[in-house]
Design an enzyme around this catalytic site. Structure first.
Site, mmCIF file in Angstrom:
data_model
loop_
_atom_site.group_PDB
_atom_site.id
_atom_site.type_symbol
_atom_site.label_atom_id
_atom_site.label_comp_id
_atom_site.label_asym_id
_atom_site.label_seq_id
_atom_site.Cartn_x
_atom_site.Cartn_y
_atom_site.Cartn_z
ATOM 1 N N TYR A 97 -2.341 -0.303 10.102
ATOM 2 C CA TYR A 97 -2.358 -0.734 8.886
ATOM 3 C C TYR A 97 -1.099 -0.623 7.852
ATOM 4 C CZ TYR A 97 -3.881 -0.965 3.901
ATOM 5 O OH TYR A 97 -4.045 -1.340 2.503
ATOM 6 N N SER A 129 0.814 -1.159 0.194
ATOM 7 C CA SER A 129 0.231 0.107 -0.077
ATOM 8 C C SER A 129 0.831 1.290 0.015
ATOM 9 C CB SER A 129 -0.956 -0.267 1.285
ATOM 10 O OG SER A 129 -1.513 1.250 1.488
#
Length: 363
Positions: free
Chosen positions: A176, A151
């Protein structure tokens, strides 16, 4: 350009997170362009967001597979954190290519619900790596390429833009992001120790039809339709490298076919067959401009009435914890190695989303 060294035709491909936004679109693209192909999908179908959207995506796959009689599609409902299930999947289907897209997504959700990130993003990914490692047991051919989702969040609060895969990324601003960086480190270790060809893809703000309702464009649409006020963070001074889902899928498909080469170093040990790429639009958009285009396209698609008072439903607010002001992908390596650069304009992408939304919600 990297040479293609993985032929997808007639191979078995495991796609984790197959009912997810990117996963389902990848399965559809492979069915349409790589006949014959044998795809195994796994997804836990959790209720992080509206499960009916996941069911809709799976139905789209079922509809598509009917058109391709030489190809096959097997779906398993389950979690990649279930080691016995993953080991059984690998034993039963012996995948040649593994695309790991299963993960608990969302920066903000990770602040209040950390457990699910550890379970899916760390334990789940470890199970995938272990299964890939053991796919070579008894001199079997095993997995030719592991492709996995990372990501843009790994760049944290990096000040240097555009973000390059050469940048240092050890200052995550959310759990995350930390789990995604951990995936890259784990994959590197397994590539080194067990010679597993792996490629990580840092996705930048993916959007499009049947996307995730927790993403800004989708959430804004739901709120505007309900007459609620939308909050625009950092007083509208955020920029995002919005990337249309079809561009992401095209990038993933090209990467799948070119695994990092296995070779040994001077010490006779494997040089890790490992790579990481950015996939982004390479063109960050200001959040206020993005909202402006979104509202125009929602009116055009008749999701909202022509006289909708947007100003009365917009509120500029400070930055959220875990967020970053800018995401901006340097996609030079992707272009050089695969001859590919995402090119769908924000207006074109949001138009497709608005048209889908009108049909799906029967506006």
């Amino acid at each position: 350009m990297k040479a293609k060294n993985v032929n997808l035709k007639n191979k078995t491909i495991l796609v984790t997170g197959a009912a997810g936004f990117i996963g389902s679109n990848l399965v559809l693209e492979l069915l349409r362009t790589t006949e014959p192909v044998h795809i195994v999908g796994i997804d836990n179908m959790n209720d992080y967001y509206d499960v009916s959207i996941k069911e809709y995506r799976l139905q789209q796959i079922e509809n598509e597979v009917q058109k391709h009689t030489d190809s096959s599609w097997n779906f398993v409902k389950g979690s990649i954190a279930n080691k016995a299930l993953i080991d059984q999947l690998f034993a039963d289907y012996k995948p040649t290519v593994v695309v790991n897209l299963a993960a608990q997504a969302g920066v903000r959700y990770s602040i209040s619900n950390p457990d699910v990130y550890i379970e899916s993003n760390l334990i789940g990914f470890y199970n995938i790596l272990e299964a890939c490692r053991h796919s070579y047991d008894n001199d079997a051919v095993g997995v030719e390429h592991l492709v996995y989702a990372s990501s843009s969040s790994v760049y944290g609060s990096n000040k240097k833009i555009p973000y390059s895969t050469d940048d240092k990324v050890d200052n995550p601003v959310s759990l995350y992001a930390a789990t995604k960086k951990s995936n890259e480190l784990m994959a590197h270790a397994y590539s080194k120790l067990y010679n597993i060809p792996s490629t990580g893809l840092r996705f930048f703000t993916v959007y499009g039809p049947a996307g995730r309702p927790d993403m800004a464009y989708f959430g804004f649409t739901n709120k505007l339709r309900a007459g609620d006020t939308i909050q625009i963070f950092n007083y509208g001074n955020c920029k995002r490298d919005f990337t249309f889902v079809d561009d992401i899928v095209e990038g993933v498909k090209r990467v799948m076919q070119a695994a990092p080469e296995k070779k040994n170093g001077e010490d006779g040990l494997p040089i890790p067959p490992y790579a990481v790429y950015n996939i982004g639009n390479n063109q960050p958009e200001n959040l206020l401009d993005f909202v402006d285009i979104l509202q125009q396209e929602l009116i055009r698609a008749e999701v909202l009435p022509a006289d909708y008072d947007f100003e009365a439903h917009k509120k500029l607010v400070p930055m959220q914890p875990g967020d970053v002001p800018v995401t901006y992908a340097d996609t030079t390596a992707l272009e050089e190695d695969f001859g590919f650069n995402p090119a769908t304009s924000l207006r074109e992408g949001l138009r497709k989303f608005a048209e889908w939304y009108k049909v799906f919600y029967q506006v």
